[in-house]
Design a protein around this motif. Sequence first.
Motif: not given
Length: 218
Positions: A88-105
Amino acid sequence: IAIKEDFAMAYFNKANALSNIDRWEEAILFYNKTFEYEKPQSVAYCAIGECYERIENYEQAMIYYNKAISIEPDFADAWAGIGIVLSQQNRLTEAIHHFKKAIHIENKNEEFWYLIADTYQKLGRGEKSETAYQKVIELNPFIESVWLDYSKLLFNLGDKEKAIKILAKGIKHHPESMEIYYRLATCLFWTGKKQEALIHFQHALQTDFQKHEEIFKF
């Protein structure tokens, strides 16, 4: 609550009910009320984070999502929540990192794959976005919007024939969805298959005329 004023679960469930009808500020009050009667739990912190996210108070949302993770480092929903806030803050690359973490779990959570697919699309990383959309469909083909988003990606990448095939598959899972029919008809029209397009246009117009604006939006 009237019977047992210190019953934490009652406050938690009331907060959930308020959240479900979009009364986010009130929900936050009742989630916090649970902490008067029991030790804070990651699920409550995450729920408060989501409420703040919904009212676009992203600073507070981040604080509570991180509180959830501090209690339970493998709380996938909290990692995804941070990703949503960053997106939502347009920090898309950082967002990807966190989504990857969620998917890993939680590798089989279609919502997380959908979030990362949309974010990759915003970043212009078409191949990765396509792979993620395919994963969403593999996990749950009954999410109507994913067929529209995936076909839009393919269309914008110039692979209009594949977009048509995806929409045709989408109709098999969602025969009642006139949005998919309108989208399919429009894609067919753009590729010069006007007779096929006409058939789908007629069906959609006769079934749900109100959604015909989808043609022009696309």
